[in-house]
Design an enzyme around this catalytic site. Structure first.
Site, PDB file in Angstrom:
ATOM      1  N   ARG A  68      91.279 -34.234  89.272  1.00  0.00           N
ATOM      2  CA  ARG A  68      91.392 -33.106  89.999  1.00  0.00           C
ATOM      3  C   ARG A  68      92.825 -33.474  90.949  1.00  0.00           C
ATOM      4  O   ARG A  68      93.700 -32.690  90.833  1.00  0.00           O
ATOM      5  CB  ARG A  68      90.501 -32.545  90.635  1.00  0.00           C
ATOM      6  N   LEU A  96      93.232 -24.887  95.864  1.00  0.00           N
ATOM      7  CA  LEU A  96      94.529 -26.016  96.091  1.00  0.00           C
ATOM      8  C   LEU A  96      93.912 -26.977  97.145  1.00  0.00           C
ATOM      9  O   LEU A  96      93.138 -26.583  98.400  1.00  0.00           O
ATOM     10  CB  LEU A  96      95.745 -24.990  96.559  1.00  0.00           C
ATOM     11  N   ASN A 108      97.368 -16.068 100.096  1.00  0.00           N
ATOM     12  CA  ASN A 108      96.535 -15.669  98.739  1.00  0.00           C
ATOM     13  C   ASN A 108      96.290 -14.156  98.860  1.00  0.00           C
ATOM     14  O   ASN A 108      96.008 -13.884 100.177  1.00  0.00           O
ATOM     15  CB  ASN A 108      95.150 -16.817  98.672  1.00  0.00           C
ATOM     16  N   THR A 109      95.921 -13.497  98.097  1.00  0.00           N
ATOM     17  CA  THR A 109      95.478 -12.199  98.307  1.00  0.00           C
ATOM     18  C   THR A 109      94.027 -12.008  97.672  1.00  0.00           C
ATOM     19  O   THR A 109      93.862 -12.593  96.449  1.00  0.00           O
ATOM     20  CB  THR A 109      96.356 -10.944  97.570  1.00  0.00           C
ATOM     21  N   HIS A 110      93.055 -11.550  98.216  1.00  0.00           N
ATOM     22  CA  HIS A 110      91.583 -11.323  97.763  1.00  0.00           C
ATOM     23  C   HIS A 110      91.282  -9.923  97.787  1.00  0.00           C
ATOM     24  O   HIS A 110      91.306  -9.371  98.780  1.00  0.00           O
ATOM     25  CB  HIS A 110      90.861 -12.158  98.854  1.00  0.00           C
ATOM     26  N   ALA A 143      91.448 -24.776 103.673  1.00  0.00           N
ATOM     27  CA  ALA A 143      90.536 -25.696 102.790  1.00  0.00           C
ATOM     28  C   ALA A 143      89.598 -24.747 102.068  1.00  0.00           C
ATOM     29  O   ALA A 143      88.669 -25.076 101.285  1.00  0.00           O
ATOM     30  CB  ALA A 143      90.115 -26.849 103.522  1.00  0.00           C
ATOM     31  N   GLY A 144      89.086 -23.563 102.911  1.00  0.00           N
ATOM     32  CA  GLY A 144      87.715 -22.947 102.315  1.00  0.00           C
ATOM     33  C   GLY A 144      88.050 -22.098 101.181  1.00  0.00           C
ATOM     34  O   GLY A 144      89.093 -21.882 100.813  1.00  0.00           O
ATOM     35  N   ASP A 146      88.755 -18.623 100.443  1.00  0.00           N
ATOM     36  CA  ASP A 146      89.071 -17.019 101.177  1.00  0.00           C
ATOM     37  C   ASP A 146      88.650 -17.043 102.722  1.00  0.00           C
ATOM     38  O   ASP A 146      88.258 -16.145 103.069  1.00  0.00           O
ATOM     39  CB  ASP A 146      88.215 -15.922 100.219  1.00  0.00           C
TER      40      ASP A 146
HETATM   41  C1  GRF Z   1      93.722  -9.483  92.106  1.00  0.00           C
HETATM   42  O1  GRF Z   1      92.729  -8.379  92.677  1.00  0.00           O
HETATM   43  C2  GRF Z   1      93.521 -10.726  93.072  1.00  0.00           C
HETATM   44  O2  GRF Z   1      93.332 -10.543  94.270  1.00  0.00           O
HETATM   45  C3  GRF Z   1      92.256 -11.314  92.254  1.00  0.00           C
HETATM   46  O3  GRF Z   1      92.532 -11.181  90.906  1.00  0.00           O
HETATM   47  C4  GRF Z   1      93.430 -10.000  90.750  1.00  0.00           C
HETATM   48  C5  GRF Z   1      94.524 -10.512  89.971  1.00  0.00           C
HETATM   49  O4  GRF Z   1      95.304  -9.298  89.446  1.00  0.00           O
HETATM   50  N1  GRF Z   1      92.020 -12.726  92.707  1.00  0.00           N
HETATM   51  P1  GRF Z   1      96.942  -9.748  89.121  1.00  0.00           P
HETATM   52  O5  GRF Z   1      96.638 -11.003  88.099  1.00  0.00           O
HETATM   53  O6  GRF Z   1      97.720  -9.769  89.687  1.00  0.00           O
HETATM   54  O7  GRF Z   1      97.003  -8.238  88.015  1.00  0.00           O
END
Ligand code: GRF
Length: 205
Positions: A68, A96, A108-110, A143-144, A146
């Site tokens: 890894r 990562l 990052n988006t969650h 490091a966690g 989300d």
């Molecule tokens: C998003 O909702 C993101 O937050 C999640 O997976 C989805 C990705 O969507 N981890 P896309 O590939 O940008 O359409």
């Protein structure tokens, strides 16, 4: 105006968040441009979107590496080549390493309101819990899973007849708008991160 903020975007799937960024970057006033798109797998729509936009792409598959750490180092090396100001993980399904994160400011988006429902199944877990409001969170990756300092959040109401798919689709619509708006503001105004407090503006990049 300053030179555009250089974004490297990492994807694993359909890449609708990437597309929203590509569309926004078409306007020079947005203040950012996507200089490369990376993925951990081949044959995904996210890469196809980048190719259609004429953006360089790269793929680093974990299975191609003995360790890894080797994968992570190779990813960092290729990302570095594009000299990003910001790395945006947009539906990138890999964690990562701290070494990578020390090197690149990574967002990052969650699809949930952190710290609720971290991990791979934010919309499903929110639905199963019966919450009435969920949403999306943009955060600085640490490091966690989300857990990083929160930059922006957007609420989304859960409807009585939602299933995981309908809820996730509605979250994604709000998530894309939040991502585009916030990355643009960071590009134009800078970002400072002090502990868990994130501020946009005040000049820093
Ligand atoms: C998003 O909702 C993101 O937050 C999640 O997976 C989805 C990705 O969507 N981890 P896309 O590939 O940008 O359409």
């Amino acid at each position: 105006m300053n030179r555009p903020t250089r974004l490297v975007v990492l994807v694993s799937g359909s890449g609708t968040n990437l597309q929203a960024l590509l569309d926004a970057c078409a306007d020079p006033a947005y203040g950012a441009r996507v200089v490369a798109v990376g993925a951990d797998r081949e044959d995904i729509e996210g890469l196809a979107r980048a190719e259609r936009a004429g953006i360089p792409t790269f793929v680093r598959k974990v299975s191609d590496f003995e360790t890894r750490e080797g994968w992570d180092a190779s990813l960092a090396t290729v990302v570095e080549r594009f000299e990003p100001d910001l790395v945006v993980s947009a539906g990138f399904m890999k964690l990562l390493s701290p070494t990578f994160l020390d090197r690149f400011l990574t967002l990052n988006t969650h699809p949930a309101l952190c710290p609720a429902f971290p991990g791979m199944h934010g919309p499903r877990d929110a639905l199963e819990h019966g919450v009435k409001v969920t949403g999306a969170t943009l955060f600085v990756v640490d490091a966690g899973v989300d857990t990083g300092p929160i930059i922006a959040q957007v609420p989304v109401a859960v409807e009585d007849d939602d299933d995981v798919e309908s809820l996730h689709e509605r979250i994604k619509t709000a998530e894309r708008a939040m991502l585009v708006d916030t990355v643009g503001r960071i590009a134009r105004e800078g970002i400072t991160v002090e502990g868990r407090k994130v501020r946009i503006g005040a000049g820093a990049r």
